[in-house]
Design a protein around this motif. Structure first.
Motif, PDB file in Angstrom:
ATOM      1  N   GLY A   1       0.821  -1.469  -0.110  1.00 47.88           N
ATOM      2  CA  GLY A   1      -0.120  -0.007  -0.033  1.00 47.88           C
ATOM      3  C   GLY A   1       0.639   1.219  -0.010  1.00 47.88           C
ATOM      4  O   GLY A   1       0.402   2.595   0.176  1.00 47.88           O
ATOM      5  N   ASN A   2       2.099   1.238  -0.350  1.00 49.83           N
ATOM      6  CA  ASN A   2       3.041   2.388  -0.061  1.00 49.83           C
ATOM      7  C   ASN A   2       4.139   2.034  -1.106  1.00 49.83           C
ATOM      8  O   ASN A   2       5.378   2.569  -0.986  1.00 49.83           O
ATOM      9  CB  ASN A   2       3.473   2.712   1.609  1.00 49.83           C
ATOM     10  CG  ASN A   2       3.976   1.381   2.018  1.00 49.83           C
ATOM     11  OD1 ASN A   2       4.222   0.237   1.563  1.00 49.83           O
ATOM     12  ND2 ASN A   2       4.982   1.649   3.015  1.00 49.83           N
ATOM     13  N   GLN A   3       3.807   1.495  -2.216  1.00 51.82           N
ATOM     14  CA  GLN A   3       4.988   1.473  -3.258  1.00 51.82           C
ATOM     15  C   GLN A   3       5.688   2.606  -3.681  1.00 51.82           C
ATOM     16  O   GLN A   3       7.121   2.582  -3.669  1.00 51.82           O
ATOM     17  CB  GLN A   3       4.293   0.792  -4.429  1.00 51.82           C
ATOM     18  CG  GLN A   3       5.460   0.402  -5.407  1.00 51.82           C
ATOM     19  CD  GLN A   3       4.581  -0.275  -6.799  1.00 51.82           C
ATOM     20  OE1 GLN A   3       3.495  -0.448  -6.848  1.00 51.82           O
ATOM     21  NE2 GLN A   3       5.578  -0.319  -7.944  1.00 51.82           N
TER      22      GLN A   3
ATOM     23  N   LEU B   1      12.585  -4.963  -5.390  1.00 55.49           N
ATOM     24  CA  LEU B   1      11.112  -4.391  -4.895  1.00 55.49           C
ATOM     25  C   LEU B   1       9.986  -5.260  -5.229  1.00 55.49           C
ATOM     26  O   LEU B   1       9.880  -5.894  -6.238  1.00 55.49           O
ATOM     27  CB  LEU B   1      10.701  -3.184  -5.743  1.00 55.49           C
ATOM     28  CG  LEU B   1       9.766  -2.111  -5.188  1.00 55.49           C
ATOM     29  CD1 LEU B   1      10.275  -1.552  -3.808  1.00 55.49           C
ATOM     30  CD2 LEU B   1       9.505  -1.136  -6.457  1.00 55.49           C
ATOM     31  N   ALA B   2       9.301  -5.500  -4.084  1.00 54.42           N
ATOM     32  CA  ALA B   2       8.498  -6.763  -4.007  1.00 54.42           C
ATOM     33  C   ALA B   2       7.391  -6.237  -3.153  1.00 54.42           C
ATOM     34  O   ALA B   2       7.675  -5.843  -1.906  1.00 54.42           O
ATOM     35  CB  ALA B   2       9.050  -8.208  -3.729  1.00 54.42           C
ATOM     36  N   GLN B   3       6.234  -6.581  -3.564  1.00 56.80           N
ATOM     37  CA  GLN B   3       4.967  -6.268  -2.619  1.00 56.80           C
ATOM     38  C   GLN B   3       5.090  -7.351  -1.513  1.00 56.80           C
ATOM     39  O   GLN B   3       5.111  -8.653  -1.867  1.00 56.80           O
ATOM     40  CB  GLN B   3       3.820  -6.316  -3.216  1.00 56.80           C
ATOM     41  CG  GLN B   3       2.405  -6.228  -2.608  1.00 56.80           C
ATOM     42  CD  GLN B   3       1.232  -5.800  -3.319  1.00 56.80           C
ATOM     43  OE1 GLN B   3       1.054  -4.786  -3.832  1.00 56.80           O
ATOM     44  NE2 GLN B   3       0.333  -7.045  -3.388  1.00 56.80           N
TER      45      GLN B   3
ATOM     46  N   LEU C   1       1.366 -12.224   4.909  1.00 59.29           N
ATOM     47  CA  LEU C   1       2.124 -11.528   5.711  1.00 59.29           C
ATOM     48  C   LEU C   1       1.645 -10.060   6.011  1.00 59.29           C
ATOM     49  O   LEU C   1       1.449  -9.659   7.029  1.00 59.29           O
ATOM     50  CB  LEU C   1       3.707 -11.324   5.102  1.00 59.29           C
ATOM     51  CG  LEU C   1       4.325 -12.577   5.179  1.00 59.29           C
ATOM     52  CD1 LEU C   1       5.668 -12.269   4.710  1.00 59.29           C
ATOM     53  CD2 LEU C   1       4.288 -13.337   6.334  1.00 59.29           C
ATOM     54  N   ALA C   2       1.044  -9.397   4.970  1.00 62.14           N
ATOM     55  CA  ALA C   2       0.386  -8.141   4.975  1.00 62.14           C
ATOM     56  C   ALA C   2      -0.693  -8.311   5.899  1.00 62.14           C
ATOM     57  O   ALA C   2      -1.044  -6.974   6.553  1.00 62.14           O
ATOM     58  CB  ALA C   2       0.212  -7.370   3.636  1.00 62.14           C
TER      59      ALA C   2
ATOM     60  N   VAL D   1       3.615  -1.023   5.450  1.00 56.54           N
ATOM     61  CA  VAL D   1       4.597  -1.591   6.138  1.00 56.54           C
ATOM     62  C   VAL D   1       5.831  -1.361   5.213  1.00 56.54           C
ATOM     63  O   VAL D   1       5.824  -1.446   4.111  1.00 56.54           O
ATOM     64  CB  VAL D   1       4.270  -3.122   6.407  1.00 56.54           C
ATOM     65  CG1 VAL D   1       3.965  -3.828   4.994  1.00 56.54           C
ATOM     66  CG2 VAL D   1       5.707  -3.958   6.938  1.00 56.54           C
ATOM     67  N   ILE D   2       7.061  -1.276   5.932  1.00 53.88           N
ATOM     68  CA  ILE D   2       8.250  -1.287   5.109  1.00 53.88           C
ATOM     69  C   ILE D   2       9.156  -2.277   5.649  1.00 53.88           C
ATOM     70  O   ILE D   2       9.425  -2.289   7.063  1.00 53.88           O
ATOM     71  CB  ILE D   2       9.075   0.078   5.294  1.00 53.88           C
ATOM     72  CG1 ILE D   2       8.028   1.230   4.676  1.00 53.88           C
ATOM     73  CG2 ILE D   2      10.468   0.176   4.520  1.00 53.88           C
ATOM     74  CD1 ILE D   2       8.673   2.556   5.101  1.00 53.88           C
ATOM     75  N   ALA D   3       9.572  -3.290   4.884  1.00 50.21           N
ATOM     76  CA  ALA D   3      10.383  -4.388   5.314  1.00 50.21           C
ATOM     77  C   ALA D   3      11.532  -4.489   4.433  1.00 50.21           C
ATOM     78  O   ALA D   3      11.360  -4.393   3.337  1.00 50.21           O
ATOM     79  CB  ALA D   3       9.654  -5.922   5.447  1.00 50.21           C
TER      80      ALA D   3
END
Length: 207
Positions: A148-150, A171-173, A178-179, A186-188
């Protein structure tokens, strides 16, 4: 290969299933999640393609997963609390004081690393920690997860690429399963060791 058995019952279910079939199955609890696990999957696949047997491919995957790091932050701890991944007290602390904790997956569990007072500061600090993870890891690969924050995470990716052009990035959703536990925003970031020329992750020899 499955995500940490401390976070999910999937590994136990897979072991039960493996015991019920006649074909050889090696069930690996990778003790992590996301692309920290994905790098291990890629390494196992490369090993198998090179003729390594089942036990050897499993050992390669284990080494990659063990040497990888995964750090993340979430705008709210509520989803993790609801899923039983953190305690109620920790969730209340984050909500009441507007603390943005930086978390990590260590030895299969979600553990707090640092508490930062705002999301921008927490994001900057997360990137600093990732840069520290890169020390002594020539040819490292870094995976950025988002949900949700690409655009925000794309900017972080470009930031790291500018500072470390030698580092490969992905870069992967974040997968929906997990989301669902981390929530929107979220930023992982996962860091693995050396990557061979064919693009497959391998364990770093300089940890």
């Amino acid at each position: 290969m499955h995500l940490s058995g401390d976070l999910s019952g999937t590994t136990d279910a897979a072991r039960w299933a493996a015991a019920a079939v006649s074909i050889p199955v090696e069930v690996l609890d990778c003790r992590t999640v996301g692309m920290a696990m994905g790098f291990g999957v890629a390494a196992a696949q490369a090993a198998a393609r090179d003729g390594v047997d089942l036990a050897g491919a499993s050992a390669v995957a284990r080494a990659v997963c063990d040497s990888s790091t995964l750090r993340f932050l979430v705008p709210s701890l509520e989803q993790l609390r609801k899923g039983g991944r953190i305690g109620t007290a920790a969730s209340m602390l984050g909500t009441l004081l507007s603390v943005k904790p930086i978390l990590s997956v260590q030895e299969g569990r979600i553990l707090p690393l640092e508490k930062v007072r705002s999301l921008p500061k927490a994001t900057a600090r997360l990137l600093d920690l990732v840069e520290a993870d890169l020390a002594g890891r020539p040819g490292a690969v870094v995976a950025f997860h988002y949900f949700g924050n690409q655009s925000q995470v794309q900017e972080l990716t470009l930031n790291l690429q500018e500072r470390h052009p030698e580092v490969r990035t992905v870069l992967a959703q974040l997968p929906a399963v997990l989301a669902a536990h981390t929530g929107l925003g979220v930023i992982a970031i996962a860091v693995a060791g050396r990557i061979d020329d064919d693009g497959d992750a391998r364990p770093s020899t300089a940890d």
